[in-house]
Motif scaffolding. Structure first.
Motif, PDB file in Angstrom:
ATOM      1  N   LYS A  32     106.696 -23.088  86.188  1.00  0.00           N
ATOM      2  CA  LYS A  32     105.254 -22.879  85.512  1.00  0.00           C
ATOM      3  C   LYS A  32     104.142 -22.930  86.415  1.00  0.00           C
ATOM      4  CE  LYS A  32     102.697 -25.439  81.755  1.00  0.00           C
ATOM      5  NZ  LYS A  32     102.833 -26.655  80.896  1.00  0.00           N
ATOM      6  N   THR A  33     104.191 -23.344  87.446  1.00  0.00           N
ATOM      7  CA  THR A  33     103.229 -23.587  88.367  1.00  0.00           C
ATOM      8  C   THR A  33     103.036 -22.261  89.025  1.00  0.00           C
ATOM      9  OG1 THR A  33     103.155 -25.895  88.683  1.00  0.00           O
ATOM     10  CG2 THR A  33     102.041 -24.667  90.368  1.00  0.00           C
ATOM     11  N   CYS A  34     103.930 -21.623  89.399  1.00  0.00           N
ATOM     12  CA  CYS A  34     104.093 -20.700  90.427  1.00  0.00           C
ATOM     13  C   CYS A  34     104.691 -19.193  89.810  1.00  0.00           C
ATOM     14  CB  CYS A  34     105.123 -20.882  91.658  1.00  0.00           C
ATOM     15  SG  CYS A  34     104.367 -22.128  92.445  1.00  0.00           S
ATOM     16  N   LYS A  35     105.240 -19.156  88.640  1.00  0.00           N
ATOM     17  CA  LYS A  35     105.710 -18.117  88.003  1.00  0.00           C
ATOM     18  C   LYS A  35     106.493 -16.920  88.903  1.00  0.00           C
ATOM     19  CE  LYS A  35     102.156 -18.344  84.642  1.00  0.00           C
ATOM     20  NZ  LYS A  35     101.470 -19.827  85.165  1.00  0.00           N
ATOM     21  N   PRO A  36     107.399 -17.460  89.446  1.00  0.00           N
ATOM     22  CA  PRO A  36     108.116 -16.198  90.524  1.00  0.00           C
ATOM     23  C   PRO A  36     108.753 -15.178  89.022  1.00  0.00           C
ATOM     24  CG  PRO A  36     109.603 -18.231  89.813  1.00  0.00           C
ATOM     25  CD  PRO A  36     108.255 -18.610  89.385  1.00  0.00           C
ATOM     26  N   ALA A  37     108.971 -14.110  89.967  1.00  0.00           N
ATOM     27  CA  ALA A  37     109.439 -13.014  88.814  1.00  0.00           C
ATOM     28  C   ALA A  37     110.944 -13.043  88.350  1.00  0.00           C
ATOM     29  CB  ALA A  37     109.563 -11.566  89.673  1.00  0.00           C
ATOM     30  N   ALA A  38     111.637 -13.775  89.077  1.00  0.00           N
ATOM     31  CA  ALA A  38     113.056 -13.964  88.483  1.00  0.00           C
ATOM     32  C   ALA A  38     113.425 -15.484  88.903  1.00  0.00           C
ATOM     33  CB  ALA A  38     113.956 -12.946  89.035  1.00  0.00           C
ATOM     34  N   ALA A  39     114.437 -15.890  88.199  1.00  0.00           N
ATOM     35  CA  ALA A  39     115.172 -17.329  88.317  1.00  0.00           C
ATOM     36  C   ALA A  39     116.731 -17.136  88.342  1.00  0.00           C
ATOM     37  CB  ALA A  39     114.788 -18.386  87.411  1.00  0.00           C
ATOM     38  N   TRP A  40     117.364 -16.974  89.318  1.00  0.00           N
ATOM     39  CA  TRP A  40     118.744 -17.036  89.594  1.00  0.00           C
ATOM     40  C   TRP A  40     119.496 -18.327  89.316  1.00  0.00           C
ATOM     41  CZ3 TRP A  40     120.780 -12.535  93.135  1.00  0.00           C
ATOM     42  CH2 TRP A  40     122.273 -12.924  93.478  1.00  0.00           C
ATOM     43  N   LEU A  41     120.421 -18.243  88.242  1.00  0.00           N
ATOM     44  CA  LEU A  41     121.150 -19.364  87.979  1.00  0.00           C
ATOM     45  C   LEU A  41     122.662 -19.320  88.410  1.00  0.00           C
ATOM     46  CD1 LEU A  41     119.764 -20.112  84.522  1.00  0.00           C
ATOM     47  CD2 LEU A  41     118.783 -20.843  86.744  1.00  0.00           C
ATOM     48  N   PHE A  42     123.192 -20.291  88.741  1.00  0.00           N
ATOM     49  CA  PHE A  42     124.494 -20.261  89.308  1.00  0.00           C
ATOM     50  C   PHE A  42     125.047 -21.531  89.410  1.00  0.00           C
ATOM     51  CE2 PHE A  42     126.830 -20.630  93.774  1.00  0.00           C
ATOM     52  CZ  PHE A  42     128.114 -20.158  93.287  1.00  0.00           C
ATOM     53  N   ALA A  43     126.436 -21.572  89.346  1.00  0.00           N
ATOM     54  CA  ALA A  43     127.358 -22.649  89.412  1.00  0.00           C
ATOM     55  C   ALA A  43     127.076 -24.008  88.270  1.00  0.00           C
ATOM     56  CB  ALA A  43     127.418 -23.464  90.932  1.00  0.00           C
ATOM     57  N   PRO A  44     127.224 -23.711  87.192  1.00  0.00           N
ATOM     58  CA  PRO A  44     127.089 -24.830  86.342  1.00  0.00           C
ATOM     59  C   PRO A  44     128.150 -25.893  86.306  1.00  0.00           C
ATOM     60  CG  PRO A  44     127.668 -22.984  85.028  1.00  0.00           C
ATOM     61  CD  PRO A  44     127.681 -22.354  86.528  1.00  0.00           C
ATOM     62  N   ARG A  45     127.953 -27.086  86.049  1.00  0.00           N
ATOM     63  CA  ARG A  45     129.237 -28.054  85.988  1.00  0.00           C
ATOM     64  C   ARG A  45     129.694 -27.859  84.584  1.00  0.00           C
ATOM     65  NH1 ARG A  45     130.680 -31.787  89.258  1.00  0.00           N
ATOM     66  NH2 ARG A  45     128.840 -32.073  89.996  1.00  0.00           N
ATOM     67  N   HIS A  46     128.951 -27.583  83.538  1.00  0.00           N
ATOM     68  CA  HIS A  46     129.218 -27.654  82.112  1.00  0.00           C
ATOM     69  C   HIS A  46     129.345 -26.160  81.525  1.00  0.00           C
ATOM     70  CE1 HIS A  46     129.515 -32.125  82.432  1.00  0.00           C
ATOM     71  NE2 HIS A  46     128.133 -32.065  82.897  1.00  0.00           N
ATOM     72  N   GLY A  47     129.501 -25.270  82.319  1.00  0.00           N
ATOM     73  CA  GLY A  47     129.925 -23.911  81.664  1.00  0.00           C
ATOM     74  C   GLY A  47     128.451 -23.104  81.152  1.00  0.00           C
ATOM     75  N   GLN A  48     128.564 -22.256  80.257  1.00  0.00           N
ATOM     76  CA  GLN A  48     127.764 -21.360  79.876  1.00  0.00           C
ATOM     77  C   GLN A  48     126.517 -22.516  79.076  1.00  0.00           C
ATOM     78  OE1 GLN A  48     127.091 -18.463  80.440  1.00  0.00           O
ATOM     79  NE2 GLN A  48     124.980 -18.592  79.313  1.00  0.00           N
ATOM     80  N   PRO A  49     127.033 -23.544  78.277  1.00  0.00           N
ATOM     81  CA  PRO A  49     126.016 -24.207  77.786  1.00  0.00           C
ATOM     82  C   PRO A  49     124.915 -24.785  78.635  1.00  0.00           C
ATOM     83  CG  PRO A  49     128.126 -24.880  76.502  1.00  0.00           C
ATOM     84  CD  PRO A  49     128.220 -23.957  77.867  1.00  0.00           C
ATOM     85  N   GLU A  50     125.483 -25.144  79.788  1.00  0.00           N
ATOM     86  CA  GLU A  50     124.381 -25.796  80.697  1.00  0.00           C
ATOM     87  C   GLU A  50     123.441 -24.676  81.098  1.00  0.00           C
ATOM     88  OE1 GLU A  50     124.863 -26.841  85.512  1.00  0.00           O
ATOM     89  OE2 GLU A  50     126.123 -28.129  84.046  1.00  0.00           O
ATOM     90  N   LEU A  51     124.025 -23.312  81.428  1.00  0.00           N
ATOM     91  CA  LEU A  51     123.228 -22.263  81.592  1.00  0.00           C
ATOM     92  C   LEU A  51     122.301 -21.809  80.469  1.00  0.00           C
ATOM     93  CD1 LEU A  51     125.793 -19.837  83.583  1.00  0.00           C
ATOM     94  CD2 LEU A  51     124.097 -21.308  84.364  1.00  0.00           C
ATOM     95  N   ASP A  52     122.458 -22.160  79.317  1.00  0.00           N
ATOM     96  CA  ASP A  52     122.052 -21.795  78.055  1.00  0.00           C
ATOM     97  C   ASP A  52     120.590 -22.848  78.278  1.00  0.00           C
ATOM     98  OD1 ASP A  52     123.296 -19.815  77.329  1.00  0.00           O
ATOM     99  OD2 ASP A  52     124.204 -20.865  75.688  1.00  0.00           O
ATOM    100  N   THR A  53     120.880 -24.044  78.359  1.00  0.00           N
ATOM    101  CA  THR A  53     119.881 -25.054  78.732  1.00  0.00           C
ATOM    102  C   THR A  53     118.676 -24.869  79.590  1.00  0.00           C
ATOM    103  OG1 THR A  53     121.342 -26.735  77.720  1.00  0.00           O
ATOM    104  CG2 THR A  53     119.143 -27.616  78.970  1.00  0.00           C
ATOM    105  N   TRP A  54     119.291 -24.375  80.799  1.00  0.00           N
ATOM    106  CA  TRP A  54     118.293 -23.863  81.905  1.00  0.00           C
ATOM    107  C   TRP A  54     117.366 -22.876  81.611  1.00  0.00           C
ATOM    108  CZ3 TRP A  54     117.408 -25.344  87.205  1.00  0.00           C
ATOM    109  CH2 TRP A  54     117.976 -26.525  87.603  1.00  0.00           C
TER     110      TRP A  54
END
Length: 364
Positions: free
Chosen positions: A105-127
């Motif tokens: 929120k503070t810095c607003k990068p162009a992209a956020a790369w998500l990797f290695a959830p412990r709880h699969g796709q639901p964890e990625l959805d939350t992020w």
């Protein structure tokens, strides 16, 4: 496929207007990909990612440092409501979503790369939901290493903007069971295309794992990717945050299919025991690895590892004990160069490779 590639390349160019085709991405290596490396890659027309750092709280200071560097770079400054022309990476299993959302929120990068959830796709959805709420213009990238995970991400309740497909040749962490890019990318491409209209059928694909030069990028484009990410190649970048001993081990290594191993040993030796199930990491074999193979008890191996920490740069190498994470293409990292030089060399090499292939086949 040509029309899809054109469509997705245009979409990436629209989202990241400072970039040059083909898109070269600097992977978010945990500590090694710092602000200087990310800014240098983006300044050369690529997209540089800052790694998640040793602790979640490392991210915001790194983004602020990058923002200061960007004010002195060749890139145009972002507008007050715009985004920084760099990305950030997260290992969600070890991340702190509240801290991450605040930094985004503070810095607003162009992209956020998500990797290695412990709880699969639901964890990625939350992020994904939380980071989009924090910065709607920050695009979400999700790294997967299987066709099943690619489809799950694309069909999820919060689909990403970009999928990074990581092949089994990659250095560092990935799924223990995986495929090389030559099968992963085209099968994922076909499976997503079969989904018909909607996000799944139009997701840009970024190939990662085993890409070190223009030939690899050219191959990735032919396979169906819209760009390529590199990690191991940037271990040879002057801007990388890397110990001299680590870099020396990379520069002297060769025949990566034989000299690297997949294991959790190196994590365990430094006390990281809680990676999600199904993951391991690829790194160069060293004395810790060979002692493990020879049956040296783990506790003794760990004692020797702790003693080696005190040796500084001598702790890395074939007879060293500190982890040197690198992919099977490590033998193609032959010298230290500026990150911008690497991006330019790889981009031009890709153009020559694709153009030469076309010319070589015409009239045959």
């Amino acid at each position: 496929m040509a029309s899809f590639l054109q469509q997705t390349v245009k979409a990436l160019k629209s989202s990241y207007p400072w970039t040059t085709t083909p898109l070269i991405v600097g992977a978010p290596m945990r500590i090694i990909s710092g602000p200087a490396l990310a800014v240098a890659i983006s300044s050369a027309g690529g997209l540089g990612f800052i790694g998640p750092g040793a602790q979640p709280t490392d991210l915001e200071p790194a983004l602020l440092e990058a923002k200061a560097m960007l004010s002195e770079s060749s890139l145009p400054p972002p507008s007050p409501s715009g985004v920084l022309p760099i990305g950030v990476g997260f290992q969600t299993w070890a991340g702190d979503l509240t801290v991450a959302s605040s930094a985004i929120k503070t810095c607003k990068p162009a992209a956020a790369w998500l990797f290695a959830p412990r709880h699969g796709q639901p964890e990625l959805d939350t992020w994904t939901r939380a980071l989009r709420a924090a910065s709607p213009r920050t695009q979400i990238w999700i790294q997967v290493a299987s066709v099943a995970d690619a489809l799950a991400a694309a069909h999820s309740a919060a689909p990403p903007d970009v999928l990074a497909l990581q092949g089994a040749d990659a250095g560092g962490h990935s799924l223990t069971q995986g495929a090389g890019l030559t099968t992963l990318v085209p099968e994922a491409f076909d499976a997503l295309a079969a989904a018909g209209a909607g996000p799944a059928a139009s997701l840009p694909l970024i190939a990662a794992g085993g890409i070190l030069d223009g030939r690899g990028v050219g191959a990735a484009l032919v396979l169906g990717a819209s760009g390529a990410a590199m990690g191991t190649r940037f271990l040879g970048a002057r801007e990388a945050r890397i110990a001299a001993g680590y870099r020396r081990h990379v520069l002297t290594a060769s025949d990566g299919g034989q000299s690297t191993v997949r294991t959790q040993l190196y994590n365990h030796l430094r006390g990281t025991m809680d990676w999600p199930a199904g993951f391991d990491a690829r790194g160069l074999a060293n004395r810790s690895w060979w002692d493990n193979v020879a049956g040296v008890p783990f506790e003794r191996n760990r004692e020797l590892h702790e003693e080696a920490r005190k040796l500084g740069d001598a702790a890395w190498g074939p007879e060293g004990r500190m982890a040197t994470y690198a992919g099977t293409g490590v033998g193609l990292v032959r010298e230290v160069m500026g990150a911008g030089e690497i991006v330019g060399e790889v981009r031009e090499g890709a153009r020559r490779a694709v153009g030469g292939l076309k010319g070589g086949l015409e009239g045959v």
